[in-house]
Design an enzyme around this catalytic site. Sequence first.
Site, PDB file in Angstrom:
ATOM      1  N   ASP A  86     -25.422   9.405 -14.457  1.00 40.39           N
ATOM      2  CA  ASP A  86     -25.689   8.205 -13.665  1.00 40.39           C
ATOM      3  C   ASP A  86     -25.098   7.078 -14.505  1.00 40.39           C
ATOM      4  O   ASP A  86     -25.651   6.706 -15.534  1.00 40.39           O
ATOM      5  CB  ASP A  86     -27.207   8.011 -13.500  1.00 40.39           C
ATOM      6  CG  ASP A  86     -27.527   6.756 -12.704  1.00 40.39           C
ATOM      7  OD1 ASP A  86     -26.681   5.856 -12.642  1.00 40.39           O
ATOM      8  OD2 ASP A  86     -28.639   6.681 -12.159  1.00 40.39           O
ATOM      9  N   HIS A  87     -23.935   6.564 -14.075  1.00 40.03           N
ATOM     10  CA  HIS A  87     -23.163   5.703 -14.986  1.00 40.03           C
ATOM     11  C   HIS A  87     -23.910   4.419 -15.368  1.00 40.03           C
ATOM     12  O   HIS A  87     -23.582   3.791 -16.349  1.00 40.03           O
ATOM     13  CB  HIS A  87     -21.784   5.386 -14.402  1.00 40.03           C
ATOM     14  CG  HIS A  87     -21.821   4.539 -13.174  1.00 40.03           C
ATOM     15  ND1 HIS A  87     -21.913   5.067 -11.922  1.00 40.03           N
ATOM     16  CD2 HIS A  87     -21.803   3.198 -13.026  1.00 40.03           C
ATOM     17  CE1 HIS A  87     -21.948   4.088 -11.048  1.00 40.03           C
ATOM     18  NE2 HIS A  87     -21.883   2.943 -11.677  1.00 40.03           N
ATOM     19  N   HIS A 146     -30.129   4.768  -9.679  1.00 35.90           N
ATOM     20  CA  HIS A 146     -30.067   3.667 -10.640  1.00 35.90           C
ATOM     21  C   HIS A 146     -31.405   2.937 -10.789  1.00 35.90           C
ATOM     22  O   HIS A 146     -31.863   2.668 -11.901  1.00 35.90           O
ATOM     23  CB  HIS A 146     -29.034   2.619 -10.207  1.00 35.90           C
ATOM     24  CG  HIS A 146     -27.666   3.155  -9.954  1.00 35.90           C
ATOM     25  ND1 HIS A 146     -27.105   4.150 -10.720  1.00 35.90           N
ATOM     26  CD2 HIS A 146     -26.739   2.834  -9.035  1.00 35.90           C
ATOM     27  CE1 HIS A 146     -25.890   4.405 -10.263  1.00 35.90           C
ATOM     28  NE2 HIS A 146     -25.652   3.625  -9.248  1.00 35.90           N
TER      29      HIS A 146
HETATM   30  P1  NDP Z   1     -12.896  11.332  -3.329  1.00 35.52           P
HETATM   31  O1  NDP Z   1     -13.288  11.324  -1.894  1.00 35.52           O
HETATM   32  O2  NDP Z   1     -11.782  10.452  -3.781  1.00 35.52           O
HETATM   33  O3  NDP Z   1     -12.642  12.861  -3.702  1.00 35.52           O
HETATM   34  C1  NDP Z   1     -12.120  13.300  -4.939  1.00 35.52           C
HETATM   35  C2  NDP Z   1     -11.135  14.424  -4.676  1.00 35.52           C
HETATM   36  O4  NDP Z   1     -11.836  15.539  -4.164  1.00 35.52           O
HETATM   37  C3  NDP Z   1     -10.096  14.067  -3.642  1.00 35.52           C
HETATM   38  O5  NDP Z   1      -8.974  13.450  -4.221  1.00 35.52           O
HETATM   39  C4  NDP Z   1      -9.753  15.402  -3.044  1.00 35.52           C
HETATM   40  O6  NDP Z   1      -8.770  16.028  -3.853  1.00 35.52           O
HETATM   41  C5  NDP Z   1     -11.024  16.202  -3.194  1.00 35.52           C
HETATM   42  N1  NDP Z   1     -11.730  16.240  -1.900  1.00 35.52           N
HETATM   43  C6  NDP Z   1     -12.089  15.195  -1.129  1.00 35.52           C
HETATM   44  N2  NDP Z   1     -12.749  15.615  -0.036  1.00 35.52           N
HETATM   45  C7  NDP Z   1     -12.804  16.954  -0.124  1.00 35.52           C
HETATM   46  C8  NDP Z   1     -13.379  17.954   0.679  1.00 35.52           C
HETATM   47  N3  NDP Z   1     -14.008  17.669   1.814  1.00 35.52           N
HETATM   48  N4  NDP Z   1     -13.270  19.226   0.274  1.00 35.52           N
HETATM   49  C9  NDP Z   1     -12.644  19.534  -0.861  1.00 35.52           C
HETATM   50  N5  NDP Z   1     -12.085  18.602  -1.661  1.00 35.52           N
HETATM   51  C10 NDP Z   1     -12.168  17.345  -1.311  1.00 35.52           C
HETATM   52  O7  NDP Z   1     -14.230  11.040  -4.159  1.00 35.52           O
HETATM   53  P2  NDP Z   1     -14.477  10.015  -5.326  1.00 35.52           P
HETATM   54  O8  NDP Z   1     -13.417  10.176  -6.331  1.00 35.52           O
HETATM   55  O9  NDP Z   1     -14.737   8.690  -4.766  1.00 35.52           O
HETATM   56  O10 NDP Z   1     -15.862  10.540  -5.891  1.00 35.52           O
HETATM   57  C11 NDP Z   1     -16.005  11.782  -6.549  1.00 35.52           C
HETATM   58  C12 NDP Z   1     -17.472  11.989  -6.877  1.00 35.52           C
HETATM   59  O11 NDP Z   1     -17.926  10.933  -7.715  1.00 35.52           O
HETATM   60  C13 NDP Z   1     -18.373  11.960  -5.652  1.00 35.52           C
HETATM   61  O12 NDP Z   1     -19.425  12.849  -5.836  1.00 35.52           O
HETATM   62  C14 NDP Z   1     -18.906  10.542  -5.653  1.00 35.52           C
HETATM   63  O13 NDP Z   1     -20.157  10.444  -5.029  1.00 35.52           O
HETATM   64  C15 NDP Z   1     -19.032  10.258  -7.147  1.00 35.52           C
HETATM   65  N6  NDP Z   1     -18.963   8.848  -7.470  1.00 35.52           N
HETATM   66  C16 NDP Z   1     -17.854   8.119  -7.135  1.00 35.52           C
HETATM   67  C17 NDP Z   1     -17.785   6.777  -7.462  1.00 35.52           C
HETATM   68  C18 NDP Z   1     -16.574   5.965  -7.144  1.00 35.52           C
HETATM   69  O14 NDP Z   1     -16.538   4.777  -7.514  1.00 35.52           O
HETATM   70  N7  NDP Z   1     -15.576   6.510  -6.481  1.00 35.52           N
HETATM   71  C19 NDP Z   1     -18.896   6.107  -8.156  1.00 35.52           C
HETATM   72  C20 NDP Z   1     -20.010   6.965  -8.470  1.00 35.52           C
HETATM   73  C21 NDP Z   1     -20.013   8.284  -8.134  1.00 35.52           C
HETATM   74  P3  NDP Z   1      -7.805  17.162  -3.293  1.00 35.52           P
HETATM   75  O15 NDP Z   1      -7.699  17.016  -1.815  1.00 35.52           O
HETATM   76  O16 NDP Z   1      -6.519  16.861  -4.008  1.00 35.52           O
HETATM   77  O17 NDP Z   1      -8.425  18.425  -3.714  1.00 35.52           O
END
Ligand code: NDP
Length: 513
Positions: free
Chosen positions: A203-204, A266
């Site tokens: 939890d950042h 948080h």
């Molecule tokens: P994204 O939606 O950008 O997903 C990350 C990567 O996962 C994508 O680039 C894609 O890569 C793959 N992906 C996306 N959807 C699917 C799917 N349905 N099935 C399989 N692969 C998928 O997420 P975030 O980077 O925003 O977040 C990642 C995690 O971090 C989440 O759990 C989020 O809740 C958590 N988080 C994010 C924050 C933020 O600021 N973004 C802040 C705090 C927590 P590819 O298609 O290349 O495999």
Amino acid sequence: MNAQAASPAAVSQTGPYFCEMPSDPCAIIMFGASGDLARRKLMPALYDLAFHSCLAPSFRLLGFARTKMSDDDFRKSAGEFLPKGQEEGADDAKKSEFLKNLQYFTGDYDDAAAFQNLAKRLEELDKEGGLGGNRLFYLATPPEVYTHVIQQLKQANLTKSKGDKSWTRIIIEKPFGRDLASAKALNAKVLEAFDESQIYRIDHYLGKETVQNMLVFRFGNGIFEPLWNRNYIDSVQITAAESLGVERRAAFYETAGAMRDMIQSHVLQLTSLVAMEAPARFDATSVRNEKIKVLQSMRPFTAESVWKDVVRGQYGPGQINGKAVPGYRQEPGVKPDSSTDTFAALKLHVDNWRWSGVPFYLRSGKRLAQPHTEVAILFKRAPHMVFRGENTETNSLVLNIQPEEGISLSFGAKTPGSQMLIRPVEMDFQYKNTFGASTRPAYATLINDCIRGDATLFDRADSVEAAWALVDPILNTWAGAAAPPFPNYPAGSDGPRAADDLTGADGRHWRPL
Ligand code: NDP
């Protein structure tokens, strides 16, 4: 949270964020490496650690995702988010040295063959970089992918440490579950593959300097703790306000809402740090043992108390800093009749000897007047007031978490002049004035801790489940009834009127944002 923060030698020569010793060499395997979190937060955090000599120079970062990319494309995409211009760390030689250690692996999260190949690639990286078999898996995918990756890691025999001297750990992003049942199921799945000591639920918020300082403030000083209880404290208010809307994350937010996204994680984390007893030692087990006791002491919500003590809201159109902004239902990707909560406030009781009778008022929301996160301790009034004047406010101690970081104490002082008139004044400590602006990203602190095996600032299975157990009755009660007429607060305000009634019914009021 590691020892270098406490060591004067570490801070004297090169600044507070430089590490005395680099961490063990290791491979960091980042699932979802093509995503928003990986690019915007994790790459800059890892670079920050490399720049400050916290990562072993031979570390390897292997990005894993389905998107097809070459190593060079991956490095280019990571490079876009590294410091530029006048920013600290904008050093071309150091950046290219960092990027050289990045590699990319295209694979599907369900594909057993891809994970067998990953295992082979990791063996090669071990030899090439002398990584000693140390591995950190980082789950930065959407949560629905977590169990698939964990299952594949287990099948590919990648979840156990390779010997006594090497380690394997996994960081799992939030949200960890979307209710108690799913959090339990996820814990069970992760624990089939990894031992609890290998699991780092992140939890950042807990990586922020000011959040960690709450422990130092309370337990590193003698003067506050004697007052930190029901005898002197009237109430506690915790606010996590954002002025931003859902930005690029509408699809995720539609399935979450403020109660799940902010309060369950948080805000309850902050509450635990405010309310916990002094740990026996400053280590992961002792600190987390105290935090879980707070969660276990929180009075459970019933259907009846949800309606009385919990408020939900959703913003409509309004103005932020003089600029018109749309309502939540008008944001791209949001259903026009969405009943997602973008604001939640609640009154909480911590039923133990220290806090009996002291209400904790918690609130969090999007598109509020100001971005502001604070913990306010509101003290009881003097038992008898012999002076006249404006000191109608109680004494308060406010721990400011963001955007400005610091601590301020407000109390009554005599106004100059012949009369004994009293007026509230403030004594202020600001982090940036004393220590300079804090530049270490929260993610850098936490990844550094994980690589060094310090889980103090990470969540344990029992505390994630306890937080969901508290929030579950609220979510169930809300799900079983029609939402209030949304929108019920304009963007740019302090939140819905019903939240004011929550404190007003007790003869108190929220601190203005
Ligand atoms: P994204 O939606 O950008 O997903 C990350 C990567 O996962 C994508 O680039 C894609 O890569 C793959 N992906 C996306 N959807 C699917 C799917 N349905 N099935 C399989 N692969 C998928 O997420 P975030 O980077 O925003 O977040 C990642 C995690 O971090 C989440 O759990 C989020 O809740 C958590 N988080 C994010 C924050 C933020 O600021 N973004 C802040 C705090 C927590 P590819 O298609 O290349 O495999």
